[in-house]
Design a protein around this motif. Structure first.
Motif, mmCIF file in Angstrom:
data_model
loop_
_atom_site.group_PDB
_atom_site.id
_atom_site.type_symbol
_atom_site.label_atom_id
_atom_site.label_comp_id
_atom_site.label_asym_id
_atom_site.label_seq_id
_atom_site.Cartn_x
_atom_site.Cartn_y
_atom_site.Cartn_z
ATOM 1 N N GLN A 182 0.856 -1.184 0.000
ATOM 2 C CA GLN A 182 0.000 0.000 0.000
ATOM 3 C C GLN A 182 0.891 1.233 0.000
ATOM 4 O OE1 GLN A 182 -2.976 0.137 3.124
ATOM 5 N NE2 GLN A 182 -3.398 2.306 2.782
ATOM 6 N N MET A 183 0.391 2.336 -0.568
ATOM 7 C CA MET A 183 1.175 3.558 -0.639
ATOM 8 C C MET A 183 0.249 4.754 -0.437
ATOM 9 S SD MET A 183 1.824 4.176 -4.734
ATOM 10 C CE MET A 183 2.749 5.668 -4.419
ATOM 11 N N ASP A 184 0.864 5.906 -0.095
ATOM 12 C CA ASP A 184 0.161 7.177 -0.049
ATOM 13 C C ASP A 184 1.015 8.205 -0.778
ATOM 14 O OD1 ASP A 184 2.179 7.660 1.751
ATOM 15 O OD2 ASP A 184 0.889 7.999 3.483
ATOM 16 N N ASP A 185 0.917 9.480 -0.414
ATOM 17 C CA ASP A 185 1.589 10.525 -1.170
ATOM 18 C C ASP A 185 3.088 10.594 -0.929
ATOM 19 O OD1 ASP A 185 1.250 11.296 1.431
ATOM 20 O OD2 ASP A 185 0.823 13.396 0.978
ATOM 21 N N TRP A 186 3.646 9.843 0.054
ATOM 22 C CA TRP A 186 5.088 9.916 0.258
ATOM 23 C C TRP A 186 5.728 8.617 0.701
ATOM 24 C CZ3 TRP A 186 7.529 9.127 5.028
ATOM 25 C CH2 TRP A 186 6.686 9.038 6.140
ATOM 26 N N LYS A 187 4.972 7.620 1.105
ATOM 27 C CA LYS A 187 5.590 6.387 1.605
ATOM 28 C C LYS A 187 4.914 5.159 1.021
ATOM 29 C CE LYS A 187 2.828 6.180 5.861
ATOM 30 N NZ LYS A 187 2.138 7.466 5.674
ATOM 31 N N VAL A 188 5.638 4.041 1.106
ATOM 32 C CA VAL A 188 5.162 2.721 0.694
ATOM 33 C C VAL A 188 5.388 1.768 1.848
ATOM 34 C CG1 VAL A 188 5.487 0.784 -0.880
ATOM 35 C CG2 VAL A 188 5.594 3.110 -1.754
ATOM 36 N N VAL A 189 4.361 0.998 2.178
ATOM 37 C CA VAL A 189 4.465 -0.053 3.189
ATOM 38 C C VAL A 189 4.212 -1.380 2.485
ATOM 39 C CG1 VAL A 189 3.632 -0.942 5.388
ATOM 40 C CG2 VAL A 189 3.670 1.521 4.983
ATOM 41 N N SER A 190 5.141 -2.326 2.642
ATOM 42 C CA SER A 190 5.044 -3.609 1.952
ATOM 43 C C SER A 190 5.275 -4.743 2.937
ATOM 44 C CB SER A 190 6.065 -3.695 0.806
ATOM 45 O OG SER A 190 7.387 -3.591 1.310
ATOM 46 N N GLY A 191 4.642 -5.863 2.667
ATOM 47 C CA GLY A 191 4.817 -7.072 3.454
ATOM 48 C C GLY A 191 5.243 -8.216 2.569
ATOM 49 N N GLY A 192 6.083 -9.119 3.112
ATOM 50 C CA GLY A 192 6.635 -10.193 2.316
ATOM 51 C C GLY A 192 6.283 -11.572 2.841
ATOM 52 N N GLU A 193 6.583 -12.583 2.018
ATOM 53 C CA GLU A 193 6.337 -13.961 2.398
ATOM 54 C C GLU A 193 7.215 -14.403 3.557
ATOM 55 O OE1 GLU A 193 4.116 -16.028 1.260
ATOM 56 O OE2 GLU A 193 3.281 -14.788 -0.335
ATOM 57 N N GLU A 194 8.352 -13.751 3.764
ATOM 58 C CA GLU A 194 9.237 -14.106 4.866
ATOM 59 C C GLU A 194 8.804 -13.486 6.187
ATOM 60 O OE1 GLU A 194 10.608 -10.109 3.587
ATOM 61 O OE2 GLU A 194 9.848 -11.923 2.608
ATOM 62 N N GLY A 195 7.729 -12.673 6.199
ATOM 63 C CA GLY A 195 7.230 -12.071 7.420
ATOM 64 C C GLY A 195 7.753 -10.692 7.704
ATOM 65 N N LEU A 196 8.381 -10.056 6.755
ATOM 66 C CA LEU A 196 8.989 -8.745 6.954
ATOM 67 C C LEU A 196 8.028 -7.650 6.504
ATOM 68 C CD1 LEU A 196 11.748 -7.468 7.843
ATOM 69 C CD2 LEU A 196 12.289 -7.323 5.410
ATOM 70 N N VAL A 197 7.867 -6.624 7.347
ATOM 71 C CA VAL A 197 7.114 -5.418 7.010
ATOM 72 C C VAL A 197 8.104 -4.276 6.857
ATOM 73 C CG1 VAL A 197 5.371 -3.771 7.756
ATOM 74 C CG2 VAL A 197 5.042 -6.199 8.211
ATOM 75 N N SER A 198 8.124 -3.635 5.691
ATOM 76 C CA SER A 198 9.080 -2.576 5.385
ATOM 77 C C SER A 198 8.339 -1.287 5.073
ATOM 78 C CB SER A 198 9.963 -2.959 4.186
ATOM 79 O OG SER A 198 10.670 -4.162 4.439
ATOM 80 N N VAL A 199 8.901 -0.175 5.531
ATOM 81 C CA VAL A 199 8.357 1.152 5.288
ATOM 82 C C VAL A 199 9.399 1.939 4.504
ATOM 83 C CG1 VAL A 199 7.447 3.255 6.321
ATOM 84 C CG2 VAL A 199 7.013 1.045 7.412
ATOM 85 N N TRP A 200 8.988 2.493 3.351
ATOM 86 C CA TRP A 200 9.886 3.193 2.438
ATOM 87 C C TRP A 200 9.405 4.621 2.232
ATOM 88 C CZ3 TRP A 200 13.983 0.511 -0.031
ATOM 89 C CH2 TRP A 200 13.968 -0.879 0.131
ATOM 90 N N ASP A 201 10.351 5.527 2.080
ATOM 91 C CA ASP A 201 10.095 6.865 1.568
ATOM 92 C C ASP A 201 10.472 6.837 0.090
ATOM 93 O OD1 ASP A 201 9.910 9.524 0.879
ATOM 94 O OD2 ASP A 201 10.857 10.268 2.709
ATOM 95 N N TYR A 202 9.470 6.709 -0.785
ATOM 96 C CA TYR A 202 9.793 6.487 -2.194
ATOM 97 C C TYR A 202 10.277 7.751 -2.886
ATOM 98 C CZ TYR A 202 5.092 8.340 -3.279
ATOM 99 O OH TYR A 202 3.972 9.124 -3.394
ATOM 100 N N ARG A 203 10.107 8.923 -2.276
ATOM 101 C CA ARG A 203 10.631 10.147 -2.894
ATOM 102 C C ARG A 203 12.151 10.185 -2.815
ATOM 103 N NH1 ARG A 203 7.516 14.416 0.560
ATOM 104 N NH2 ARG A 203 8.585 13.112 2.096
ATOM 105 N N THR A 204 12.719 9.621 -1.743
ATOM 106 C CA THR A 204 14.175 9.557 -1.593
ATOM 107 C C THR A 204 14.726 8.163 -1.837
ATOM 108 O OG1 THR A 204 13.952 9.163 0.794
ATOM 109 C CG2 THR A 204 14.136 11.454 0.051
ATOM 110 N N ASN A 205 13.845 7.188 -2.125
ATOM 111 C CA ASN A 205 14.261 5.810 -2.398
ATOM 112 C C ASN A 205 15.061 5.235 -1.216
ATOM 113 O OD1 ASN A 205 14.566 3.408 -3.710
ATOM 114 N ND2 ASN A 205 16.123 4.130 -5.157
ATOM 115 N N GLN A 206 14.548 5.448 -0.011
ATOM 116 C CA GLN A 206 15.229 4.977 1.193
ATOM 117 C C GLN A 206 14.253 4.198 2.067
ATOM 118 O OE1 GLN A 206 17.056 8.241 3.237
ATOM 119 N NE2 GLN A 206 18.637 8.551 1.697
ATOM 120 N N LYS A 207 14.776 3.137 2.690
ATOM 121 C CA LYS A 207 13.991 2.369 3.645
ATOM 122 C C LYS A 207 14.074 3.059 5.002
ATOM 123 C CE LYS A 207 14.157 -2.102 3.626
ATOM 124 N NZ LYS A 207 14.614 -3.511 3.803
ATOM 125 N N LEU A 208 12.909 3.346 5.592
ATOM 126 C CA LEU A 208 12.863 4.031 6.876
ATOM 127 C C LEU A 208 13.054 3.065 8.035
ATOM 128 C CD1 LEU A 208 9.858 6.431 6.157
ATOM 129 C CD2 LEU A 208 12.301 6.900 5.963
#
Length: 599
Positions: free
Chosen positions: A483-509
């Protein structure tokens, strides 16, 4: 300047004006061939461009419609002015005196010029200012007192609050100073964004059901619903930070409660909760009335897909080769409103939001994508033999689904975006090697869409150019939720990891890990709900009293709160509020429980 200097300046300016008018009249007579003796210049004659005060006054008169008061320069000394003042002024040269007085008056009023209250009515000025944003209104408020009154009108700031998404359900009379309310909302939004980036917040694990494994989870506006292998359905309200969740009764006909069927799917909106069971039973609860279902529907076979509208009381189910739409009539009694027959088993089912009188649903069945309208028969929206659909999501005007490319001609896996109004393909996106496992177009910003793939990458698609705007290598295994909004992306994986990204700077928070795959995640500006659902629905270890063993196998639901004005920030951290008798196991989210950790 004082009165004496002002009088000298006025006489100097009048003399220059008279000389220039006389010179121009003399040139006109010479050009016309008139041989007359020079006469006294008339005041109404038009003069040539002159230098000094006269040139300045004439330039401003022609450009602005009236000449501002010029300031005396060095070319007019007091001696010449006094000598001219002793000569008697002629009659024609004395006429510009009212104009000079007007220039002096404009000079004195230069800092307080009323704009709209002279030329435009106040209501018309408000209609012009409503097209400005908050920064432009702030600049207009610094122009003059009149503009300040207009730029700080309460109606303008109330509209800005509504346009920017703050207090959408409030009325104009709820507050007296909407400009201050907007400033407070912006400050709160800035604090929430900083908390998201710096991982400042509280995390709580929703209480599990003993002797059961988590099957499905959904949420709506902070209210979470979960179904278990024991047949239990629970609802939590995370907005109150009080996780004493009630059980929703199923009214099962089985006498032995241990023989209840598994819960296959759960859905929830602002007023309804829906659960589908393995034996084909569908229960609908009204969250405002009680714990017992208000409607019970039974299919002959297992329910393969379930959908619930987020705006209206509309439920759609798919069992075998039938798709059924249920919603109440005018008296409030639930009934089967529409029934459709499809050619293959349905894999995904979604209800289109904001469709008006007749509900519309989208269903994928293998390589077929159906458009189901309540007042019409099932129509095929997309069909390519050998290219099954792998994920589905809908918005009010578009539908997006992933297709798997097979056969002799391999074109790569893609995501197709269709227009619901025109019923035609708008974009073909992707061309990836792995299957697209999840897509989100409903919550994405305009002209953007986010998707997850089995190749472990999260992609942001630009629907205007049909290109991938950003590709993130996010997970070790496939991406299962995004899922995403106007500045971040939150993703979940099969390995159980939840990651939060700032896609404007291409960095994992930041990221957090649990044991089971992330099957569901949903976030808004201040909270995040994640669910780790196990593959297996049977516990391997019979020692269910052991907290660590049960935690390892049952699945997890986490609620994260990033708002600073919540009770969670005024009380001990959630991991410290757990009872002592269940703290023997390891806390996998211990790092996130301490808000001042460095990323």
């Amino acid at each position: 300047m004082d009165d004496r200097d002002l009088e000298e300046f006025r006489r100097c300016w009048q003399d220059e004006l008279a000389q220039s008018q006389a010179l121009r009249r003399r040139r006109r007579r010479l050009e016309a061939g008139e041989r007359r003796s020079p006469r006294r210049p008339e005041a109404g004659a038009r003069s040539e461009p002159a230098s000094g005060y006269l040139g300045l006054a004439q330039g401003l008169l022609e450009g602005a419609g009236r000449a501002p008061a010029p300031r005396p320069g060095r070319g007019c000394d007091r001696k010449d002015a006094s000598s001219r003042s002793r000569s008697p002024p002629d009659r024609d040269a004395a006429e510009p005196e009212p104009l000079v007085d007007q220039l002096i008056r404009d000079l004195n009023e230069m800092d307080d010029v009323p704009f709209f209250d002279v030329h435009l009515p106040y209501e018309l000025a408000i209609n012009i200012f409503q097209y400005l944003n908050r920064r432009e209104l702030g600049l207009c408020a610094q122009v003059s007192k009149t503009w300040k009154v207009i730029a700080e009108d309460e109606v303008l700031w109330y509209r800005l609050c509504r346009q920017e998404g703050h207090l959408p359900h409030s009325r104009f009379s709820d507050y007296t100073c909407w400009k201050l309310i907007l400033q407070e909302c912006l400050a709160k939004e800035h604090t929430l964004r900083a908390n998201w980036k710096n991982r400042k917040g509280a995390v709580s694990e929703l209480e599990h059901v003993p002797d059961a494994v988590l099957c499905d989870v959904r949420s709506h506006d902070g209210v979470v619903i979960a179904g278990y292998t024991s047949g239990d359905v629970r609802v939590w309200d995370t907005r109150t930070w009080d996780y004493v969740a009630p059980f929703l009764e199923s009214e099962s006909e089985e006498e032995d409660p241990g023989m209840q069927p598994y819960v296959s799917f759960v859905r929830i909106n602002s007023s309804l909760a829906v659960a589908a069971y393995e034996d084909g039973i569908l229960n609908i609860w009204d969250l405002r009335t009680g714990r017992f279902p208000i409607f019970r529907f039974e299919h002959d076979a297992r329910i393969q897909a379930l959908a619930l509208s987020q705006e209206k009381p509309i439920v759609a189910t798919a069992s075998a080769f039938d798709v059924v739409m249920l919603y109440p009539n005018e008296e409030g009694h639930w009934h089967v409103a529409s029934e459709f027959e499809v050619q293959k088993l349905v894999d995904y089912l979604e209800i289109v939001p904001n469709t008006g009188r007749y509900p519309v649903a989208i269903a994928t069945a293998g390589d077929l994508v159906y458009l189901l309208k309540a007042d019409d028969s099932a129509r095929t929206l997309h069909y390519v033999y050998g290219q099954p659909a792998t994920c589905l999501d809908v918005s009010a005007s578009q539908v997006a689904f992933g297709v798997k490319s097979l056969g002799w001609v391999y074109e790569g896996n893609k995501i197709l975006v269709y227009s619901l109004e025109a019923e035609r393909c708008l974009s073909k996106l992707g061309n990836a090697l792995g299957d697209f496992t999840c897509v989100n177009i409903r919550d994405s910003p305009p002209n953007l869409m986010v998707s997850g793939n089995m190749d472990r990458r999260v992609r942001i698609h630009d629907l205007r150019s049909d290109k991938v705007a950003l590709s993130l290598s996010a997970h070790q295994l496939g991406v299962s939720a995004v899922q995403m909004d106007d500045w971040k992306v939150v993703s979940g994986g099969e390995e159980g990891l939840v990651s939060v990204w700032d896609y404007r700077t291409n960095q994992k928070l930041w990221e957090v890990h649990s044991r089971h795959p992330v099957r569901y995640l949903s976030f808004n500006s201040h909270s995040l709900i994640t669910a780790n659902v196990p593959y297996e629905k049977v516990l391997r270890n019979s020692d269910l009293d052991n907290f660590a063993c049960h935690r390892r196998h049952r699945g997890l639901i986490h609620a994260y709160e990033f708002a600073v004005d919540q009770l969670a920030f005024q009380s001990p951290l959630p991991v410290c509020r757990l009872p002592r008798d269940i703290m023997a196991g390891y806390s996998y989210d211990l790092a996130l429980s301490f808000p001042h950790d460095s990323i």
